[in-house]
Write a protein that holds these residues in place. Structure first.
Motif, PDB file in Angstrom:
ATOM      1  N   ILE A  22       0.756  -1.232   0.038  1.00  0.00           N
ATOM      2  CA  ILE A  22      -0.034  -0.177  -0.001  1.00  0.00           C
ATOM      3  C   ILE A  22       0.815   1.202   0.062  1.00  0.00           C
ATOM      4  CG2 ILE A  22      -1.809   1.334   1.212  1.00  0.00           C
ATOM      5  CD1 ILE A  22      -2.835  -1.342   2.510  1.00  0.00           C
ATOM      6  N   GLU A  23       2.014   1.373   0.831  1.00  0.00           N
ATOM      7  CA  GLU A  23       2.652   2.483   1.139  1.00  0.00           C
ATOM      8  C   GLU A  23       3.625   2.624  -0.157  1.00  0.00           C
ATOM      9  OE1 GLU A  23       3.181   3.378   5.805  1.00  0.00           O
ATOM     10  OE2 GLU A  23       4.575   1.856   4.946  1.00  0.00           O
ATOM     11  N   SER A  24       4.058   1.752  -0.800  1.00  0.00           N
ATOM     12  CA  SER A  24       4.908   1.944  -1.616  1.00  0.00           C
ATOM     13  C   SER A  24       4.441   2.421  -3.145  1.00  0.00           C
ATOM     14  CB  SER A  24       6.061   0.456  -2.186  1.00  0.00           C
ATOM     15  OG  SER A  24       5.253  -0.598  -2.283  1.00  0.00           O
ATOM     16  N   TRP A  37       9.895  -3.625  -0.531  1.00  0.00           N
ATOM     17  CA  TRP A  37       9.362  -3.492  -1.911  1.00  0.00           C
ATOM     18  C   TRP A  37      10.324  -4.151  -2.836  1.00  0.00           C
ATOM     19  CZ3 TRP A  37      10.998  -0.155  -5.845  1.00  0.00           C
ATOM     20  CH2 TRP A  37      10.353  -0.308  -7.103  1.00  0.00           C
ATOM     21  N   LEU A  38      11.869  -3.513  -2.454  1.00  0.00           N
ATOM     22  CA  LEU A  38      12.913  -4.053  -3.476  1.00  0.00           C
ATOM     23  C   LEU A  38      14.167  -4.242  -2.255  1.00  0.00           C
ATOM     24  CD1 LEU A  38      14.193  -4.293  -6.147  1.00  0.00           C
ATOM     25  CD2 LEU A  38      14.600  -1.793  -6.134  1.00  0.00           C
ATOM     26  N   ASP A  39      14.854  -5.284  -2.651  1.00  0.00           N
ATOM     27  CA  ASP A  39      15.893  -5.684  -2.061  1.00  0.00           C
ATOM     28  C   ASP A  39      17.141  -6.008  -2.890  1.00  0.00           C
ATOM     29  OD1 ASP A  39      17.396  -6.420   0.245  1.00  0.00           O
ATOM     30  OD2 ASP A  39      16.299  -8.094   0.792  1.00  0.00           O
ATOM     31  N   ARG A  40      18.215  -5.595  -2.523  1.00  0.00           N
ATOM     32  CA  ARG A  40      19.226  -5.695  -3.589  1.00  0.00           C
ATOM     33  C   ARG A  40      19.772  -7.238  -3.718  1.00  0.00           C
ATOM     34  NH1 ARG A  40      21.511  -1.378  -5.484  1.00  0.00           N
ATOM     35  NH2 ARG A  40      21.568   0.590  -4.609  1.00  0.00           N
ATOM     36  N   GLU A  41      19.627  -7.985  -2.472  1.00  0.00           N
ATOM     37  CA  GLU A  41      20.082  -9.427  -2.393  1.00  0.00           C
ATOM     38  C   GLU A  41      19.150 -10.204  -3.352  1.00  0.00           C
ATOM     39  OE1 GLU A  41      19.723  -7.413   0.508  1.00  0.00           O
ATOM     40  OE2 GLU A  41      21.857  -6.920   0.456  1.00  0.00           O
ATOM     41  N   ASN A  42      17.842  -9.837  -3.713  1.00  0.00           N
ATOM     42  CA  ASN A  42      16.959 -10.755  -4.174  1.00  0.00           C
ATOM     43  C   ASN A  42      16.545  -9.994  -5.611  1.00  0.00           C
ATOM     44  OD1 ASN A  42      16.853 -12.381  -2.076  1.00  0.00           O
ATOM     45  ND2 ASN A  42      15.648 -11.245  -0.925  1.00  0.00           N
ATOM     46  N   SER A  43      17.428  -9.127  -6.171  1.00  0.00           N
ATOM     47  CA  SER A  43      16.842  -8.511  -7.369  1.00  0.00           C
ATOM     48  C   SER A  43      18.198  -8.334  -8.120  1.00  0.00           C
ATOM     49  CB  SER A  43      16.412  -7.235  -7.174  1.00  0.00           C
ATOM     50  OG  SER A  43      15.870  -6.709  -8.406  1.00  0.00           O
TER      51      SER A  43
END
Length: 157
Positions: free
Chosen positions: A46-48, A129-135
Motif C-alpha cells: 500500500i505505502e510503496s 518493496w525491493l531488496d538488492r540481495e534478491n533482485s
C-alpha cells in the motif's frame, strides 16, 4: 521559475506526511482513497504504491519517445530527471527521519523506465518493496538507490 512554482516544488522536495491507520503517506498523493489489502497484499505494498512519483511525469521535458521505451535515457532531460530523483530520495529520507524518529522506512530511487522515487515503512514480517540481495537489476548502483531510515540514522545501500 515563478515563486508559486517554487513553492509547489518545495512541497515535493520537503513534503508533509500524514498518518492514516498507522500507514504513512505523502500528503500530496491520493492517500485517502480506499485501499484494500486484498489488492496490495500487505501494508508495504500500500505505502510503496501510493507513495511514489514518476519524475518525468511531474515536470515538462523533451525526453519523450513515441514508442516503448517511452523515455530517451540518453536525452539530457532524462539525466536531469535522474538527479532530481536522487535528490528527492535523499530529502524524503531526511524528512521522514525527522518527522518519525521512532519509525523505520525504506526510500528508493529507481532510474529505469522513468526515474521514480517511493518509500514505505519497514513493516515487521513483510518483505521490502525491493531488496538488492534478491533482485538482479537492483545491483546497478547508478540505477537504484536504497536509503534505509531509522529515526535520525540513515544508511545508504
Amino acid at each position: 521559475m515563478h515563486i508559486t512554482e517554487a513553492s509547489e516544488f518545495a512541497t515535493w522536495f520537503w513534503p508533509t506526511f500524514v498518518v492514516n491507520d498507522d500507514l504513512v503517506f505523502l500528503e500530496f498523493v491520493n492517500w485517502n482513497r480506499v485501499y484494500d489489502l486484498n489488492i496490495f497484499h500487505d501494508r508495504t505494498g500500500i505505502e510503496s504504491q501510493l507513495n511514489h512519483i514518476h519524475i518525468l511525469d511531474a515536470f515538462d521535458h523533451d525526453a519523450t519517445n513515441d514508442d516503448e521505451p517511452y523515455w530517451d535515457a540518453s536525452h539530457p532531460h532524462f539525466k536531469l530527471a535522474c538527479g532530481v530523483g536522487r535528490a528527492f530520495a535523499s530529502s524524503w529520507a531526511h524528512k521522514l527521519s525527522l518527522d518519525y524518529p521512532d519509525r523505520r522506512f525504506r526510500v528508493y530511487y529507481t532510474r529505469d523506465d522513468n526515474p521514480i522515487v517511493r518509500f514505505h515503512q519497514i513493516h515487521e514480517g513483510e518483505p521490502p518493496w525491493l531488496d538488492r540481495e534478491n533482485s538482479s537489476w537492483a545491483t546497478d548502483e547508478d540505477a537504484v538507490l536504497i536509503v534505509d531510515v531509522s529515526g535520525h540514522q540513515r544508511r545508504v545501500g
